[in-house]
Write an enzyme that holds these catalytic residues in place. Structure first.
Site, PDB file in Angstrom:
ATOM      1  N   ASP A  59     -35.519  -1.054  -1.741  1.00 59.63           N
ATOM      2  CA  ASP A  59     -35.847  -0.398  -0.478  1.00 59.63           C
ATOM      3  C   ASP A  59     -36.691  -1.383   0.334  1.00 59.63           C
ATOM      4  O   ASP A  59     -37.795  -1.756  -0.098  1.00 59.63           O
ATOM      5  CB  ASP A  59     -36.634   0.891  -0.789  1.00 59.63           C
ATOM      6  CG  ASP A  59     -37.047   1.643   0.465  1.00 59.63           C
ATOM      7  OD1 ASP A  59     -36.996   1.072   1.576  1.00 59.63           O
ATOM      8  OD2 ASP A  59     -37.443   2.823   0.323  1.00 59.63           O
ATOM      9  N   SER A 139     -31.560  -3.618  18.485  1.00 58.66           N
ATOM     10  CA  SER A 139     -30.544  -2.733  19.088  1.00 58.66           C
ATOM     11  C   SER A 139     -30.598  -2.874  20.602  1.00 58.66           C
ATOM     12  O   SER A 139     -31.655  -3.190  21.172  1.00 58.66           O
ATOM     13  CB  SER A 139     -30.831  -1.275  18.728  1.00 58.66           C
ATOM     14  OG  SER A 139     -29.989  -0.415  19.475  1.00 58.66           O
ATOM     15  N   TYR A 152     -36.396   5.908  17.421  1.00 62.49           N
ATOM     16  CA  TYR A 152     -35.532   4.743  17.165  1.00 62.49           C
ATOM     17  C   TYR A 152     -35.829   3.623  18.174  1.00 62.49           C
ATOM     18  O   TYR A 152     -35.977   2.456  17.805  1.00 62.49           O
ATOM     19  CB  TYR A 152     -34.072   5.188  17.250  1.00 62.49           C
ATOM     20  CG  TYR A 152     -33.066   4.122  16.858  1.00 62.49           C
ATOM     21  CD1 TYR A 152     -32.853   3.795  15.518  1.00 62.49           C
ATOM     22  CD2 TYR A 152     -32.328   3.442  17.819  1.00 62.49           C
ATOM     23  CE1 TYR A 152     -31.919   2.828  15.158  1.00 62.49           C
ATOM     24  CE2 TYR A 152     -31.391   2.477  17.462  1.00 62.49           C
ATOM     25  CZ  TYR A 152     -31.195   2.180  16.126  1.00 62.49           C
ATOM     26  OH  TYR A 152     -30.270   1.214  15.773  1.00 62.49           O
ATOM     27  N   LYS A 156     -37.171  -0.209  17.405  1.00 67.76           N
ATOM     28  CA  LYS A 156     -36.391  -1.405  17.734  1.00 67.76           C
ATOM     29  C   LYS A 156     -37.090  -2.254  18.800  1.00 67.76           C
ATOM     30  O   LYS A 156     -36.961  -3.476  18.818  1.00 67.76           O
ATOM     31  CB  LYS A 156     -34.984  -1.003  18.195  1.00 67.76           C
ATOM     32  CG  LYS A 156     -34.145  -0.336  17.087  1.00 67.76           C
ATOM     33  CD  LYS A 156     -33.918  -1.275  15.899  1.00 67.76           C
ATOM     34  CE  LYS A 156     -32.918  -0.728  14.893  1.00 67.76           C
ATOM     35  NZ  LYS A 156     -32.697  -1.646  13.752  1.00 67.76           N
TER      36      LYS A 156
HETATM   37  N1  LIG Z   1     -24.035   1.040  14.377  1.00 66.49           N
HETATM   38  C1  LIG Z   1     -24.606   0.925  15.565  1.00 66.49           C
HETATM   39  O1  LIG Z   1     -24.129   1.464  16.577  1.00 66.49           O
HETATM   40  C2  LIG Z   1     -25.854   0.078  15.723  1.00 66.49           C
HETATM   41  C3  LIG Z   1     -26.235  -0.294  17.027  1.00 66.49           C
HETATM   42  C4  LIG Z   1     -27.377  -1.066  17.196  1.00 66.49           C
HETATM   43  C5  LIG Z   1     -28.126  -1.456  16.098  1.00 66.49           C
HETATM   44  N2  LIG Z   1     -27.742  -1.082  14.839  1.00 66.49           N
HETATM   45  C6  LIG Z   1     -28.570  -1.541  13.724  1.00 66.49           C
HETATM   46  O2  LIG Z   1     -27.754  -2.327  12.878  1.00 66.49           O
HETATM   47  C7  LIG Z   1     -28.301  -2.328  11.547  1.00 66.49           C
HETATM   48  C8  LIG Z   1     -27.191  -2.069  10.545  1.00 66.49           C
HETATM   49  O3  LIG Z   1     -26.619  -0.795  10.803  1.00 66.49           O
HETATM   50  P1  LIG Z   1     -25.090  -0.415  10.528  1.00 66.49           P
HETATM   51  O4  LIG Z   1     -24.552   0.153  11.783  1.00 66.49           O
HETATM   52  O5  LIG Z   1     -24.397  -1.543   9.863  1.00 66.49           O
HETATM   53  O6  LIG Z   1     -25.330   0.833   9.536  1.00 66.49           O
HETATM   54  P2  LIG Z   1     -24.754   1.215   8.098  1.00 66.49           P
HETATM   55  O7  LIG Z   1     -25.285   2.576   7.869  1.00 66.49           O
HETATM   56  O8  LIG Z   1     -23.293   0.940   8.035  1.00 66.49           O
HETATM   57  O9  LIG Z   1     -25.469   0.177   7.114  1.00 66.49           O
HETATM   58  C9  LIG Z   1     -26.856   0.198   6.872  1.00 66.49           C
HETATM   59  C10 LIG Z   1     -27.099  -0.287   5.457  1.00 66.49           C
HETATM   60  O10 LIG Z   1     -28.510  -0.377   5.270  1.00 66.49           O
HETATM   61  C11 LIG Z   1     -28.837   0.189   4.014  1.00 66.49           C
HETATM   62  N3  LIG Z   1     -30.215   0.673   4.044  1.00 66.49           N
HETATM   63  C12 LIG Z   1     -30.700   1.753   4.723  1.00 66.49           C
HETATM   64  N4  LIG Z   1     -32.000   1.908   4.485  1.00 66.49           N
HETATM   65  C13 LIG Z   1     -32.360   0.913   3.633  1.00 66.49           C
HETATM   66  C14 LIG Z   1     -33.579   0.548   3.021  1.00 66.49           C
HETATM   67  N5  LIG Z   1     -34.690   1.264   3.215  1.00 66.49           N
HETATM   68  N6  LIG Z   1     -33.588  -0.532   2.203  1.00 66.49           N
HETATM   69  C15 LIG Z   1     -32.458  -1.253   1.981  1.00 66.49           C
HETATM   70  N7  LIG Z   1     -31.289  -0.958   2.530  1.00 66.49           N
HETATM   71  C16 LIG Z   1     -31.228   0.121   3.351  1.00 66.49           C
HETATM   72  C17 LIG Z   1     -27.821   1.328   3.815  1.00 66.49           C
HETATM   73  O11 LIG Z   1     -27.695   1.691   2.450  1.00 66.49           O
HETATM   74  C18 LIG Z   1     -26.563   0.698   4.398  1.00 66.49           C
HETATM   75  O12 LIG Z   1     -25.814   0.001   3.410  1.00 66.49           O
HETATM   76  C19 LIG Z   1     -29.417  -1.277  11.562  1.00 66.49           C
HETATM   77  O13 LIG Z   1     -30.663  -1.930  11.685  1.00 66.49           O
HETATM   78  C20 LIG Z   1     -29.116  -0.473  12.816  1.00 66.49           C
HETATM   79  O14 LIG Z   1     -30.268   0.154  13.334  1.00 66.49           O
HETATM   80  C21 LIG Z   1     -26.606  -0.325  14.637  1.00 66.49           C
END
Ligand SMILES: NC(=O)c1ccc[n+]([C@@H]2O[C@H](COP(=O)([O-])OP(=O)(O)OC[C@H]3O[C@@H](n4cnc5c(N)ncnc54)[C@H](O)[C@@H]3O)[C@@H](O)[C@H]2O)c1
Length: 249
Positions: A59, A139, A152, A156
């Protein structure tokens, strides 16, 4: 052929982290894939060539877990070239008075405090090396917020501020620190930003906010991470690099 880099990606078990981990592996780098979901981390490493990846469960908001992960990486490889803090958690959009304090706490812990923990441990390593690149997935919400995502957005925006502060602090050591700001991306996370609707309806709604007319895909962000980590970006530090089809304008 260039020496393989040692690359650590958090949240590597899914979405953006998974695509990035696999892209660095395709470049020939050694990849430490970190995720709270051990099976997901092991699965992504299973898609790499033998001995190219190392899966570590943990984590990112736990000081003990992050310390163990960095220690294990250093014992195994002796250095760290790219540290990509990508793991994050979403927030379902709703008015601020409906966000429980516990939810605020978890979002800040994973999306912001975890970055601080990781930076504290990796900065001395990269300063000693006098080389290295740190990346963070922030983000587009940090650049152009929309209503309902106060916790959020705060996490960010804090991430981008932390990146800029650290970019200045580490510049004398030739260590670069950059944030990537994705727009709405087709990953399992996207549906968790909405209170209602099917995955398809939610994707349709988010897509309407992107001037280029399509959702961002994890490979778009992986390509940005590869570029920012490369020598082609050797003069780029402290940026909030938008990968968003124009959503931030
Ligand atoms: N998907 C979107 O639209 C979007 C847009 C902007 C930013 N983001 C950012 O991109 C990043 C990745 O998101 P994603 O869309 O690939 O999501 P996702 O849910 O597909 O992947 C996130 C991964 O992080 C892991 N995770 C969560 N909490 C954790 C912790 N405490 N310790 C270790 N691992 C942990 C989860 O198990 C998962 O495998 C995040 O920081 C998210 O905020 C996503």
């Amino acid at each position: 052929m260039a020496e393989p880099r040692i690359v650590l990606v958090t949240g590597a078990g899914s979405g953006i982290g998974r695509a990035s981990a696999l892209s660095f592996a395709r470049e020939g780098d050694h990849v430490v894939a970190v995720d709270i979901d051990q099976v997901a981390a092991e699965t992504v490493v299973g898609e790499m060539a033998q001995d190219q990846g190392l899966a570590l469960a943990g984590d990112v908001s736990s000081p003990a877990d992050v310390t163990r992960i960095i220690d294990t990486t250093m014992r195994r490889f002796g250095r760290l070239d790219v540290f990509f803090q990508n793991a994050g958690v979403p927030q379902a959009a709703r008015p601020i008075e409906e966000i429980p304090l516990e939810e605020w706490g978890r979002i800040i812990a994973v999306n912001l405090t975890a970055l601080f923990l990781g930076f504290q441990l990796v900065a001395p390593i990269m300063k000693r090396q006098e080389s290295g690149v740190m990346l963070v997935t922030a983000s587009i919400a940090a650049i152009r917020p929309r209503p309902g995502l106060s916790a959020y957005v705060a996490s960010k925006t804090g991430a981008v501020g932390l990146v800029k502060a650290l970019a200045l602090e580490l510049a004398p050591y030739k260590v670069r620190v950059n944030a990537i700001c994705p727009g709405p991306a087709r990953t399992p996370m996207i549906s968790k930003f909405a209170i209602s609707g099917s995955q398809a309806e939610i994707e349709e709604r988010f897509m309407a906010s992107v001037p280029l007319g399509r959702l961002i895909v994890p490979e778009d962000i992986a390509a940005a991470a590869l570029y920012l980590a490369s020598d082609a970006a050797s003069i780029i530090t402290g940026v909030a690099f938008e990968v968003d089809g124009g959503r931030g304008i």
